[in-house]
Write an enzyme that holds these catalytic residues in place. Sequence first.
Site, PDB file in Angstrom:
ATOM      1  N   HIS A  37       0.837  -1.207   0.000  1.00 38.65           N
ATOM      2  CA  HIS A  37       0.000   0.000   0.000  1.00 38.65           C
ATOM      3  C   HIS A  37       0.876   1.263   0.000  1.00 38.65           C
ATOM      4  CE1 HIS A  37      -2.783  -2.941   2.119  1.00 38.65           C
ATOM      5  NE2 HIS A  37      -3.534  -2.541   1.112  1.00 38.65           N
ATOM      6  N   ASP A 150      -3.117  -7.196  -8.127  1.00 39.33           N
ATOM      7  CA  ASP A 150      -4.514  -7.494  -8.455  1.00 39.33           C
ATOM      8  C   ASP A 150      -4.705  -7.154  -9.935  1.00 39.33           C
ATOM      9  OD1 ASP A 150      -5.724  -8.102  -5.668  1.00 39.33           O
ATOM     10  OD2 ASP A 150      -4.544  -6.310  -5.371  1.00 39.33           O
TER      11      ASP A 150
HETATM   12  P1  AMP Z   1      -6.340  -3.950  -0.729  1.00 40.34           P
HETATM   13  O1  AMP Z   1      -6.254  -3.165   0.545  1.00 40.34           O
HETATM   14  O2  AMP Z   1      -5.809  -5.345  -0.600  1.00 40.34           O
HETATM   15  O3  AMP Z   1      -7.684  -3.854  -1.403  1.00 40.34           O
HETATM   16  O4  AMP Z   1      -5.327  -3.248  -1.719  1.00 40.34           O
HETATM   17  C1  AMP Z   1      -5.409  -1.885  -2.007  1.00 40.34           C
HETATM   18  C2  AMP Z   1      -4.518  -1.571  -3.182  1.00 40.34           C
HETATM   19  O5  AMP Z   1      -3.181  -1.950  -2.864  1.00 40.34           O
HETATM   20  C3  AMP Z   1      -4.906  -2.364  -4.446  1.00 40.34           C
HETATM   21  O6  AMP Z   1      -4.756  -1.519  -5.564  1.00 40.34           O
HETATM   22  C4  AMP Z   1      -3.905  -3.480  -4.458  1.00 40.34           C
HETATM   23  O7  AMP Z   1      -3.639  -3.982  -5.756  1.00 40.34           O
HETATM   24  C5  AMP Z   1      -2.681  -2.797  -3.877  1.00 40.34           C
HETATM   25  N1  AMP Z   1      -1.762  -3.797  -3.311  1.00 40.34           N
HETATM   26  C6  AMP Z   1      -2.070  -4.784  -2.435  1.00 40.34           C
HETATM   27  N2  AMP Z   1      -0.984  -5.544  -2.171  1.00 40.34           N
HETATM   28  C7  AMP Z   1       0.030  -5.020  -2.911  1.00 40.34           C
HETATM   29  C8  AMP Z   1       1.409  -5.367  -3.086  1.00 40.34           C
HETATM   30  N3  AMP Z   1       1.958  -6.390  -2.453  1.00 40.34           N
HETATM   31  N4  AMP Z   1       2.153  -4.606  -3.918  1.00 40.34           N
HETATM   32  C9  AMP Z   1       1.603  -3.543  -4.582  1.00 40.34           C
HETATM   33  N5  AMP Z   1       0.305  -3.169  -4.452  1.00 40.34           N
HETATM   34  C10 AMP Z   1      -0.468  -3.901  -3.636  1.00 40.34           C
END
Ligand code: AMP
Length: 286
Positions: A37, A150
């Site tokens: 994030h 994602d």
């Molecule tokens: P989430 O809180 O899991 O819905 O993720 C929020 C955003 O962070 C989304 O755009 C995800 O694709 C991105 N994200 C989650 N994990 C990672 C990671 N390991 N590396 C880069 N971006 C990430």
Amino acid sequence: MKVCTTKAETRATLAALRKAGDTIGLVPTMGFLHDGHLALVKAATAECDRVAVSIFVNPTQFGPKEDLASYPRDTDRDLEMLRAAGVDVVFMPSPAEMYHADKQTIVDATALSKILIGKIRPGHFRGVATVVTKLLNITQPDRAFFGKKDYQQLRVIKTMVRDLDMPVRIIGVPTVREADGLAMSSRNVRLTPEDRKAAPVLNKALVMADKLVAEGITAKQLEREVRDRIDAEPRANVQSVDVRDAETVASVGGRITAPVVVLLAVRFGDVLLIDQRVVSPQKGQR
Ligand code: AMP
């Protein structure tokens, strides 16, 4: 850092910044933040004058048997991390603030939502597309930042913004990994210690895929090799392995001659992990 819990406050805060001439970057999240994030926040900080982060565990993108109730949450820690990262505005609504009780309208991608992860999680991308539309409408950013981890989600959102002429640029950010290669995810804390030890097999299989594609292989063979590599780990329960066109996520047949994305969805216990890697044949083989 201003923390807003209502749409009205968020709109007013960001409108004032916009009026002062600042560009705004939005980073949508479901909280329980990690370095993945923060990489999005860093990219937003580099490209925009002001950064807004939303924290909202969106109920409409979870299926009835999925982990909405057990999704990890730690708002105090999240806010501390965002403050330290220099974020300007946080939007942190309740579900009741976000959704009208008699909501009628959804946003969906007709074909893209139903393939790959959409098959494993029916309705998931409809929930994502709808909540991202709402977040974009509430914050009206110049740019919004999403993780390439994602991959299909990023494709759904880019396609939606194109199709509906939404006035925002969508930026994809590379996946941030733990030292042992496991892609960072809020869900990783739900893995048992044994599953956590086994989970880096996803990245190992993706690194292997990179080598196989460089040597020359068909899409079908690659899917089989990657699946076998993950199946060799007894704790891994493969849901899907797909080799798709890196740009369109359309199926590819025959020998791989252009960049493809290898998409993985694998369960460890009741935790669904996803990962991806774009792999390209060596120049001579294209
Ligand atoms: P989430 O809180 O899991 O819905 O993720 C929020 C955003 O962070 C989304 O755009 C995800 O694709 C991105 N994200 C989650 N994990 C990672 C990671 N390991 N590396 C880069 N971006 C990430």
